[in-house]
Design an enzyme around this catalytic site. Sequence first.
Site, PDB file in Angstrom:
ATOM      1  N   LEU A   1       0.796  -1.222   0.000  1.00  0.00           N
ATOM      2  CA  LEU A   1       0.000   0.000   0.000  1.00  0.00           C
ATOM      3  C   LEU A   1       0.831   1.276   0.000  1.00  0.00           C
ATOM      4  O   LEU A   1       0.299   2.369   0.187  1.00  0.00           O
ATOM      5  CB  LEU A   1      -0.979  -0.013   1.183  1.00  0.00           C
ATOM      6  CG  LEU A   1      -1.943  -1.210   1.183  1.00  0.00           C
ATOM      7  CD1 LEU A   1      -2.862  -1.159   2.391  1.00  0.00           C
ATOM      8  CD2 LEU A   1      -2.740  -1.272  -0.109  1.00  0.00           C
ATOM      9  N   CYS A   2       2.135   1.152  -0.222  1.00  0.00           N
ATOM     10  CA  CYS A   2       3.000   2.329  -0.339  1.00  0.00           C
ATOM     11  C   CYS A   2       2.853   2.944  -1.727  1.00  0.00           C
ATOM     12  O   CYS A   2       2.786   2.233  -2.723  1.00  0.00           O
ATOM     13  CB  CYS A   2       4.463   1.956  -0.116  1.00  0.00           C
ATOM     14  SG  CYS A   2       4.893   1.780   1.606  1.00  0.00           S
ATOM     15  N   HIS A   3       2.848   4.264  -1.754  1.00  0.00           N
ATOM     16  CA  HIS A   3       2.794   4.968  -3.036  1.00  0.00           C
ATOM     17  C   HIS A   3       4.186   4.998  -3.662  1.00  0.00           C
ATOM     18  O   HIS A   3       5.170   5.215  -2.955  1.00  0.00           O
ATOM     19  CB  HIS A   3       2.343   6.420  -2.827  1.00  0.00           C
ATOM     20  CG  HIS A   3       0.936   6.546  -2.357  1.00  0.00           C
ATOM     21  ND1 HIS A   3       0.592   6.436  -1.028  1.00  0.00           N
ATOM     22  CD2 HIS A   3      -0.212   6.766  -3.035  1.00  0.00           C
ATOM     23  CE1 HIS A   3      -0.722   6.591  -0.909  1.00  0.00           C
ATOM     24  NE2 HIS A   3      -1.235   6.794  -2.114  1.00  0.00           N
TER      25      HIS A   3
ATOM     26  N   MET B   1       8.502   4.903   5.227  1.00  0.00           N
ATOM     27  CA  MET B   1       8.658   3.505   4.816  1.00  0.00           C
ATOM     28  C   MET B   1       9.898   3.324   3.946  1.00  0.00           C
ATOM     29  O   MET B   1      10.589   2.302   4.045  1.00  0.00           O
ATOM     30  CB  MET B   1       7.407   3.007   4.090  1.00  0.00           C
ATOM     31  CG  MET B   1       6.155   2.993   4.957  1.00  0.00           C
ATOM     32  SD  MET B   1       6.351   2.171   6.554  1.00  0.00           S
ATOM     33  CE  MET B   1       6.790   0.527   6.048  1.00  0.00           C
ATOM     34  N   GLU B   2      10.196   4.314   3.122  1.00  0.00           N
ATOM     35  CA  GLU B   2      11.399   4.233   2.290  1.00  0.00           C
ATOM     36  C   GLU B   2      12.656   4.265   3.155  1.00  0.00           C
ATOM     37  O   GLU B   2      13.615   3.521   2.896  1.00  0.00           O
ATOM     38  CB  GLU B   2      11.402   5.379   1.267  1.00  0.00           C
ATOM     39  CG  GLU B   2      10.394   5.204   0.150  1.00  0.00           C
ATOM     40  CD  GLU B   2       8.942   5.481   0.539  1.00  0.00           C
ATOM     41  OE1 GLU B   2       8.060   5.202  -0.284  1.00  0.00           O
ATOM     42  OE2 GLU B   2       8.674   5.971   1.664  1.00  0.00           O
TER      43      GLU B   2
ATOM     44  N   ASP C   1      24.141 -10.823   4.848  1.00  0.00           N
ATOM     45  CA  ASP C   1      24.416 -11.695   3.705  1.00  0.00           C
ATOM     46  C   ASP C   1      25.907 -11.757   3.393  1.00  0.00           C
ATOM     47  O   ASP C   1      26.447 -12.833   3.124  1.00  0.00           O
ATOM     48  CB  ASP C   1      23.647 -11.210   2.477  1.00  0.00           C
ATOM     49  CG  ASP C   1      23.956 -12.055   1.251  1.00  0.00           C
ATOM     50  OD1 ASP C   1      23.766 -13.290   1.319  1.00  0.00           O
ATOM     51  OD2 ASP C   1      24.408 -11.489   0.237  1.00  0.00           O
TER      52      ASP C   1
END
EC number: 4.6.1.17
Length: 163
Positions: free
Chosen positions: A75-77, A113-114, A128
Site C-alpha cells: 500500500l505504499c505509493h 517507509m522508504e 548476507d
Amino acid sequence: MARLTHFDGDGQAHMVDVSGKAVTDRIAVADCYIKMTTQTLDLVEQGTAKKGDVLGVARLAGIMGAKKCADLIPLCHPLPITKVAVDLVPDASLPGVRITATVKTSGQTGVEMEALTAASTAALTVYDMLKAAEKTMEIGGLRVVLKDGGKSGRFEAPEGSAP
C-alpha cells in the site's frame, strides 16, 4: 486512537488517496544496527570479508531498497525520491555496525517507509555478506528517528531510546 487510513469503512485494505494533499518537502530518517562478534567486525573494518566491501555494497543495497519500497510494501505509493543517503558506522561498543538512512522527497506523502526499507535492506546485506564468517549476527532497533513535512508535522524519537 488515530484512524487507520489504509482501511475503508468496511475494513478492506486500500491505497490512500493523497491527490488532495499539498505537495511539501518531506524527510525521514530511520536507523537500526547489526550486532556481530569483534572478529567479524574486524573483517568489516579491515576490508577482508570474502565477498568484498561490506559497507559499500550495503550502502548501495540500502539506496536500492528505498527505491523499491513501493514494490515491496503493497500500500505504499511510488514516490519521486529526491535523496537517499545510507550511513554505516562500525561501532566496537556493540560490537557491530550502526545504520542510518535518510530519504527526502517533495510530494504528497511521507518517506518513512522508504527510510525504514533502506536501513533494513542495508542491514540484511551486511548479514548476507558476512554470514559465512558468523551466523549469529543480530539485526535490531529498526525505527524512525525523524519525520518532517506534511500535515502531521515533525516527529523526533526521544533521545536515549536506542540501544
